[in-house]
Scaffold this active site. Structure first.
Site, PDB file in Angstrom:
ATOM      1  N   ASN A   9       9.406  -7.907   2.623  1.00 52.02           N
ATOM      2  CA  ASN A   9       8.775  -5.704   2.601  1.00 52.02           C
ATOM      3  C   ASN A   9      10.057  -4.915   2.698  1.00 52.02           C
ATOM      4  O   ASN A   9      11.046  -5.517   3.789  1.00 52.02           O
ATOM      5  CB  ASN A   9       7.430  -5.548   2.896  1.00 52.02           C
ATOM      6  CG  ASN A   9       7.507  -3.726   2.562  1.00 52.02           C
ATOM      7  OD1 ASN A   9       7.471  -2.919   3.038  1.00 52.02           O
ATOM      8  ND2 ASN A   9       7.975  -4.243   1.071  1.00 52.02           N
TER       9      ASN A   9
ATOM     10  N   GLY B  71       6.731  -2.373  -2.684  1.00 51.48           N
ATOM     11  CA  GLY B  71       6.322  -1.472  -3.074  1.00 51.48           C
ATOM     12  C   GLY B  71       6.656  -0.337  -4.471  1.00 51.48           C
ATOM     13  O   GLY B  71       6.499  -0.627  -5.607  1.00 51.48           O
TER      14      GLY B  71
ATOM     15  N   PRO C 132       0.865  -1.496  -0.389  1.00 51.09           N
ATOM     16  CA  PRO C 132       0.109   0.123   0.149  1.00 51.09           C
ATOM     17  C   PRO C 132       0.873   1.188  -0.102  1.00 51.09           C
ATOM     18  O   PRO C 132       1.919   1.475   0.505  1.00 51.09           O
ATOM     19  CB  PRO C 132      -0.878   0.061   1.169  1.00 51.09           C
ATOM     20  CG  PRO C 132       0.360  -1.074   1.906  1.00 51.09           C
ATOM     21  CD  PRO C 132       0.881  -1.419   1.425  1.00 51.09           C
TER      22      PRO C 132
ATOM     23  N   LYS D 117       0.747  -4.810   8.793  1.00 54.83           N
ATOM     24  CA  LYS D 117       2.023  -4.375   7.788  1.00 54.83           C
ATOM     25  C   LYS D 117       3.020  -3.120   8.821  1.00 54.83           C
ATOM     26  O   LYS D 117       2.409  -2.688   9.928  1.00 54.83           O
ATOM     27  CB  LYS D 117       1.186  -3.493   6.522  1.00 54.83           C
ATOM     28  CG  LYS D 117       3.170  -3.326   5.922  1.00 54.83           C
ATOM     29  CD  LYS D 117       2.759  -2.722   4.722  1.00 54.83           C
ATOM     30  CE  LYS D 117       3.735  -2.330   4.170  1.00 54.83           C
ATOM     31  NZ  LYS D 117       5.133  -1.786   4.631  1.00 54.83           N
TER      32      LYS D 117
ATOM     33  N   GLN E   8      -6.750  -1.226   4.041  1.00 53.61           N
ATOM     34  CA  GLN E   8      -5.964  -0.847   5.171  1.00 53.61           C
ATOM     35  C   GLN E   8      -5.946   0.591   5.489  1.00 53.61           C
ATOM     36  O   GLN E   8      -6.873   1.738   5.595  1.00 53.61           O
ATOM     37  CB  GLN E   8      -4.579  -0.396   4.928  1.00 53.61           C
ATOM     38  CG  GLN E   8      -3.380   0.200   5.943  1.00 53.61           C
ATOM     39  CD  GLN E   8      -1.964  -0.248   5.063  1.00 53.61           C
ATOM     40  OE1 GLN E   8      -1.732   1.320   5.150  1.00 53.61           O
ATOM     41  NE2 GLN E   8      -1.239  -0.979   5.625  1.00 53.61           N
TER      42      GLN E   8
ATOM     43  N   CYS F 263       4.088   2.876   8.939  1.00 56.61           N
ATOM     44  CA  CYS F 263       4.483   4.479   8.631  1.00 56.61           C
ATOM     45  C   CYS F 263       5.083   5.246   8.988  1.00 56.61           C
ATOM     46  O   CYS F 263       5.397   5.794  10.055  1.00 56.61           O
ATOM     47  CB  CYS F 263       2.920   4.986   8.232  1.00 56.61           C
ATOM     48  SG  CYS F 263       3.152   6.184   6.614  1.00 56.61           S
TER      49      CYS F 263
END
Length: 339
Positions: A206, A230, A21, A146, A76, A106
C-alpha cells in the site's frame, strides 16, 4: 493457533486487489460505485471507533449488511482498549464479515495521540497483548492488520512483524511510510519486500499506487500477494480493472472523460441528498474531485475552479467544460501530482 483461510477472490488466478479503508469515503455507496467499474477483490470498511462507550456505527455497518457487490467486506476497528476491542470484534463477528481488521497505521494526530491507530506502533508490548486477545476472540474468522513502517522511524518494524507471526495474523496490509510521513515523501517498497519475506501471511503493498503499471512495478519489487489502493481509486475507480488487464498482458482500455463525468454524477446522487444542504453536498463531492481533477487537467485549472465553485449549477458547469468539451479526451493513466 493456525491461520484462517482468506475469502476466495473472484480473480483467483491473479494477485489480490483491495480498496483501502478511508474514513468518510469507503461507505456502502462508494463500494457499490467502484464495484460497477470493475472493483477490487476485497473491501475494507471505514474504521469502527472503539472505546468504553462505543457502539457499532450503523452507517458503517450498512457497508456490510446491505452490500450486494459480491465482494468480501472486512470490518476495520481502531482503538487501544483491549476489552472494548474484543467486545467490538465479537459483535462484528455476528455479521457477514470477511474478517476483522485492526488499524495500526492511521496518521491523524487526534487518533495517534490517544495511542490508537498509528500510535500503537510506538508500543510493541501493547500490540502483543491486543493481537493475542483478538486472535482468541476471532478464532474462526480472518484477523488482519493494516499498519505502517513505524511511528517516526522504523525502529519497531521487525519487532512488530514478529508479533504478527506469533499471533497467526491472516493478512497484513502495509503502507510503506511512517505515521509521521502521513502521505508525503517516497514510499519504501524495499521494506515492504522485507516484510513479505519475514511474515507468514500474505502481504498487500500500500502507498502511492496510482496506476496499473505502477501496481505491476510494486508487485515485482516487493513480491507482495497483492496491492491495496486508497486515494488513487477515488480519482480512477477503473484502476482495479486496469490492473487485471495489465496482469493478463491485455491493453489497458482508456477511460473517456465523458465516463468520468458520469462517475461524478453517481457520486453526487444519493437517496438522502434532498435532506442535505447544497453547500455540504458540494463540500463532500469536492473531497472526491481533489483526486479526480489531477488526472483530468495537468495545468490544475480544473482543480482550482472546482474548489472555488459555490453552487451546484456552477460546479457542474465547470465539470462540463473540462469533461465534455472534447469527446476524444481520456483519463490520464498517470495522474499529474504537481499541485
Amino acid at each position: 493457533m493456525s491461520p484462517v483461510s482468506l475469502p476466495q477472490s473472484l480473480n483467483k488466478d491473479l494477485p489480490l486487489t483491495a480498496l483501502a479503508p478511508m474514513q468518510d469515503v469507503t461507505n456502502l455507496k462508494f463500494m457499490k460505485v467502484v464495484a460497477d467499474y470493475g472493483g477490487p477483490d476485497y473491501f475494507f470498511t471505514e474504521y469502527f471507533r472503539v472505546n468504553e462507550t462505543s457502539r457499532l456505527n450503523p452507517d458503517i455497518l450498512a457497508a456490510i449488511t446491505e452490500n450486494d457487490t459480491g465482494r468480501p467486506v472486512f470490518a476495520q476497528m481502531i482503538g487501544e482498549s483491549i476489552p472494548d476491542l474484543v467486545r467490538t470484534a465479537q459483535e462484528l463477528c455476528t455479521y457477514n464479515i470477511a474478517g476483522i481488521d485492526l488499524n495500526m497505521g492511521c496518521p491523524a494526530p487526534r487518533i495517534y495521540r490517544k495511542k490508537a491507530g498509528g500510535g500503537l506502533l510506538k508500543e510493541p508490548e501493547k500490540v502483543e497483548r491486543i493481537l493475542a486477545e483478538l486472535r482468541q476472540a476471532v478464532n474462526d474468522r480472518p484477523l488482519t492488520v493494516k499498519m505502517r513502517l513505524g511511528f517516526e522511524n522504523t525502529d519497531t518494524f521487525y519487532t512488530i512483524l514478529d508479533i504478527i507471526n506469533r499471533h497467526s495474523i491472516d493478512l497484513l496490509s502495509l503502507h510503506g511510510r511512517t505515521v509521521l510521513d502521513r502521505y508525503h515523501g517516497p514510499v519504501n517498497y524495499d521494506l515492504i519486500a522485507q516484510a513479505v519475506k519475514r511474515v507468514n501471511c500474505p502481504v498487500l503493498a500500500n502507498g502511492n499506487i496510482y496506476s496499473a503499471p505502477k501496481a505491476l512495478s510494486v508487485l515485482s519489487q516487493t513480491g507482495a500477494a497483492g496491492v491495496m489502493i486508497g486515494r488513487w481509486a477515488i480519482g480512477n475507480p477503473w484502476i482495479f480493472h486496469q490492473i487485471r488487464q495489465a496482469l493478463r498482458f491485455e491493453p489497458i482500455m482508456p477511460v473517456p472523460l465523458v465516463e468520468v463525468r458520469s462517475y461524478i454524477d453517481r457520486l453526487w446522487q444519493t437517496p438522502e441528498a434532498p435532506n442535505i444542504p447544497e453547500r455540504a453536498r458540494l463540500g463532500y463531492l469536492k473531497l472526491f474531485l481533489n483526486y479526480i481533477a489531477l488526472s483530468v487537467d495537468a495545468q490544475g485549472h480544473f482543480l482550482r475552479l472546482m474548489r472555488q465553485a459555490q453552487t451546484e449549477v456552477e460546479f457542474f458547469q465547470i465539470c462540463d467544460r473540462f469533461l465534455l468539451a472534447d469527446t476524444t479526451q481520456t483519463l490520464a493513466l498517470t495522474p499529474y501530482s504537481g499541485i
